[in-house]
Design an enzyme around this catalytic site. Sequence first.
Site, PDB file in Angstrom:
ATOM      1  N   GLU A 156       0.878  -1.177   0.000  1.00  0.00           N
ATOM      2  CA  GLU A 156       0.000   0.000   0.000  1.00  0.00           C
ATOM      3  C   GLU A 156       0.909   1.217   0.000  1.00  0.00           C
ATOM      4  O   GLU A 156       1.554   1.519   1.021  1.00  0.00           O
ATOM      5  CB  GLU A 156      -0.917  -0.020   1.225  1.00  0.00           C
ATOM      6  CG  GLU A 156      -1.805  -1.251   1.207  1.00  0.00           C
ATOM      7  CD  GLU A 156      -3.140  -1.049   1.894  1.00  0.00           C
ATOM      8  OE1 GLU A 156      -4.105  -1.691   1.486  1.00  0.00           O
ATOM      9  OE2 GLU A 156      -3.206  -0.241   2.833  1.00  0.00           O
ATOM     10  N   CYS A 160      -1.914   9.269   2.702  1.00  0.00           N
ATOM     11  CA  CYS A 160      -1.699   8.637   1.392  1.00  0.00           C
ATOM     12  C   CYS A 160      -2.748   9.120   0.407  1.00  0.00           C
ATOM     13  O   CYS A 160      -2.475   9.233  -0.776  1.00  0.00           O
ATOM     14  CB  CYS A 160      -1.732   7.126   1.524  1.00  0.00           C
ATOM     15  SG  CYS A 160      -3.209   6.509   2.330  1.00  0.00           S
TER      16      CYS A 160
HETATM   17  P1  NAD Z   1       8.805   4.463   4.250  1.00  0.00           P
HETATM   18  O1  NAD Z   1       8.798   3.715   2.962  1.00  0.00           O
HETATM   19  O2  NAD Z   1       9.904   5.431   4.477  1.00  0.00           O
HETATM   20  O3  NAD Z   1       8.818   3.466   5.484  1.00  0.00           O
HETATM   21  C1  NAD Z   1       7.817   2.484   5.645  1.00  0.00           C
HETATM   22  C2  NAD Z   1       8.357   1.321   6.451  1.00  0.00           C
HETATM   23  O4  NAD Z   1       9.351   0.641   5.687  1.00  0.00           O
HETATM   24  C3  NAD Z   1       9.022   1.716   7.765  1.00  0.00           C
HETATM   25  O5  NAD Z   1       8.567   0.829   8.765  1.00  0.00           O
HETATM   26  C4  NAD Z   1      10.506   1.531   7.467  1.00  0.00           C
HETATM   27  O6  NAD Z   1      11.264   1.232   8.608  1.00  0.00           O
HETATM   28  C5  NAD Z   1      10.482   0.354   6.517  1.00  0.00           C
HETATM   29  N1  NAD Z   1      11.654   0.181   5.658  1.00  0.00           N
HETATM   30  C6  NAD Z   1      12.506   1.133   5.198  1.00  0.00           C
HETATM   31  N2  NAD Z   1      13.455   0.579   4.400  1.00  0.00           N
HETATM   32  C7  NAD Z   1      13.191  -0.762   4.359  1.00  0.00           C
HETATM   33  C8  NAD Z   1      13.802  -1.877   3.695  1.00  0.00           C
HETATM   34  N3  NAD Z   1      14.874  -1.725   2.906  1.00  0.00           N
HETATM   35  N4  NAD Z   1      13.267  -3.104   3.862  1.00  0.00           N
HETATM   36  C9  NAD Z   1      12.167  -3.276   4.624  1.00  0.00           C
HETATM   37  N5  NAD Z   1      11.563  -2.260   5.282  1.00  0.00           N
HETATM   38  C10 NAD Z   1      12.053  -1.012   5.153  1.00  0.00           C
HETATM   39  O7  NAD Z   1       7.376   5.215   4.328  1.00  0.00           O
HETATM   40  P2  NAD Z   1       6.826   6.175   5.476  1.00  0.00           P
HETATM   41  O8  NAD Z   1       7.523   7.492   5.411  1.00  0.00           O
HETATM   42  O9  NAD Z   1       6.754   5.473   6.769  1.00  0.00           O
HETATM   43  O10 NAD Z   1       5.327   6.381   4.989  1.00  0.00           O
HETATM   44  C11 NAD Z   1       4.925   7.381   4.095  1.00  0.00           C
HETATM   45  C12 NAD Z   1       4.493   6.777   2.772  1.00  0.00           C
HETATM   46  O11 NAD Z   1       3.493   5.782   3.017  1.00  0.00           O
HETATM   47  C13 NAD Z   1       3.833   7.783   1.847  1.00  0.00           C
HETATM   48  O12 NAD Z   1       4.313   7.572   0.541  1.00  0.00           O
HETATM   49  C14 NAD Z   1       2.355   7.419   1.932  1.00  0.00           C
HETATM   50  O13 NAD Z   1       1.621   7.790   0.783  1.00  0.00           O
HETATM   51  C15 NAD Z   1       2.410   5.952   2.119  1.00  0.00           C
HETATM   52  N6  NAD Z   1       1.176   5.442   2.740  1.00  0.00           N
HETATM   53  C16 NAD Z   1       0.323   4.689   1.989  1.00  0.00           C
HETATM   54  C17 NAD Z   1      -0.858   4.238   2.535  1.00  0.00           C
HETATM   55  C18 NAD Z   1      -1.826   3.432   1.727  1.00  0.00           C
HETATM   56  O14 NAD Z   1      -2.752   2.870   2.324  1.00  0.00           O
HETATM   57  N7  NAD Z   1      -1.684   3.325   0.424  1.00  0.00           N
HETATM   58  C19 NAD Z   1      -1.165   4.537   3.869  1.00  0.00           C
HETATM   59  C20 NAD Z   1      -0.266   5.296   4.617  1.00  0.00           C
HETATM   60  C21 NAD Z   1       0.905   5.739   4.036  1.00  0.00           C
END
Ligand code: NAD
Length: 455
Positions: free
Chosen positions: A229, A263
């Site tokens: 997502e 999001c």
């Molecule tokens: P992010 O991608 O920076 O981090 C998300 C998660 O991924 C964190 O828990 C992080 O520790 C982990 N992560 C980072 N690198 C990784 C790796 N190499 N391997 C595995 N895990 C790893 O995103 P964020 O800043 O936490 O969230 C914001 C983003 O989320 C925005 O783009 C937003 O649109 C999206 N979002 C989408 C939805 C949806 O339902 N579509 C909902 C909420 C947020």
Amino acid sequence: MPTLALHNPATGALLAELPADDADSIATKARAARAAQPAWAARPLAERIAIVQRFRDAVVAEREALARTLTQEVGKPIAQSRNELNGLLPRLDFFLSQAATTLAEEPVFDEGGMRERIAHGPLGLVANISAWNYPWFVSCNVVVPALLAGNAVLYKPSEFATLTGQHLVRLLHAAGVPADVLALVVGGGAAGAALLEQPIDGLFFTGSVATGKRIAAALAGRLVKLQLELGGKDPSYVRADADPKAAAESLADGAMYNSGQSCCSVERIYVQEKVHDAFVEHFLATVDGFKVGDPMDEATYIGAIARAPQLDVLDAQVADAQAKGATLLRGGQRLPGNAYAPTVFTNVNHTMALMREESFGPVIGIQKVKGDDEAVALMNDTRYGLTAGVYTKDEAAAKALLARVSAGSVYWNCCDRVSPRLPWSGVGDSGIGLTLSTHGLLAFTRPKAWHLRQP
Ligand code: NAD
């Protein structure tokens, strides 16, 4: 042993320093969860439902303290943190009301001594890597239906919302989920990457497109169910027959709520030229009423930007739009407390990053369009497809228009809205798979086909 420091983004104050997981501790938790899962799945569904009901009661009992923790760690205005916890309750109620019927075995054929049934068994051991912006929503969209369906869960909250993640796990354990069935994994990207190495049966991710693609690449070659997502660049279109004031008030909120860090925030607005000027006037009047400030202040509407590097993204989008001739009507600069001023541009176009890349901040571009065809073409001119909306009095026109727009959710006269009854999914770079609705319960199951012949 690594540690994880959590800071208040509005003040910079250190909130906590937690022991974090490393590859060894994650592997230990994965083994224990795998071993505990069959007994959890074997318990009557009614017991798992009763546990989630107790969890719901505990969230209600601790709501105010949980809201304050959320505001401290992500900078969300306190009124909006309360809204998130209140909004969680109908989601839990939906899963509680639907689990028994949705997860029940389905008889689909019975003739001449031959019976066929579909059973919905759990996937097994699933991992959830989560985001910080709506940590209660996005975590519970996964953890709760996964547990109801009989899975064990390794849950890694965002490193920016881990105090909330700790509370979520504590309350589920207190409600009766065995410790090994739901394990908290503490850490950032490295812990997430180590989680992917475990012998999991499903990976459910909420976060950015860049991380989502990294995860998909890491799991390539392994037959692990994958859901992503991801982000969006969600458009909305105001038709000539719309009420410009009502549309402006709705869309200003859709663009700026949670300081634009949703999001499904409205990230691009197209307005038919006849109502453009009136719309912009009402939009600015609404934005001027948004109070920016201390997230703990009851009246604050725009709080802190949770991650400092995002301020650079916003500055770059503002500079790019200005360099390409956009008109800046409000904002365009940082404010104390890691905040960003509500920023409104007109005279924008699709050469600008502001209209193409996720802003994830209180920044919006408003583009004038001649009519429906131009609006649809611009709405579809994106690699994302999370939500899209149209404001018009004409329902038939809205439906015809939205049928042509590529997005997981479409809105008539509303925006930035999620319903527990409807599937939440994206097209293109907005992701694969879904949560919520009865489909969002079945997402955590594996259908088993039973062919039964009476001897
Ligand atoms: P992010 O991608 O920076 O981090 C998300 C998660 O991924 C964190 O828990 C992080 O520790 C982990 N992560 C980072 N690198 C990784 C790796 N190499 N391997 C595995 N895990 C790893 O995103 P964020 O800043 O936490 O969230 C914001 C983003 O989320 C925005 O783009 C937003 O649109 C999206 N979002 C989408 C939805 C949806 O339902 N579509 C909902 C909420 C947020």
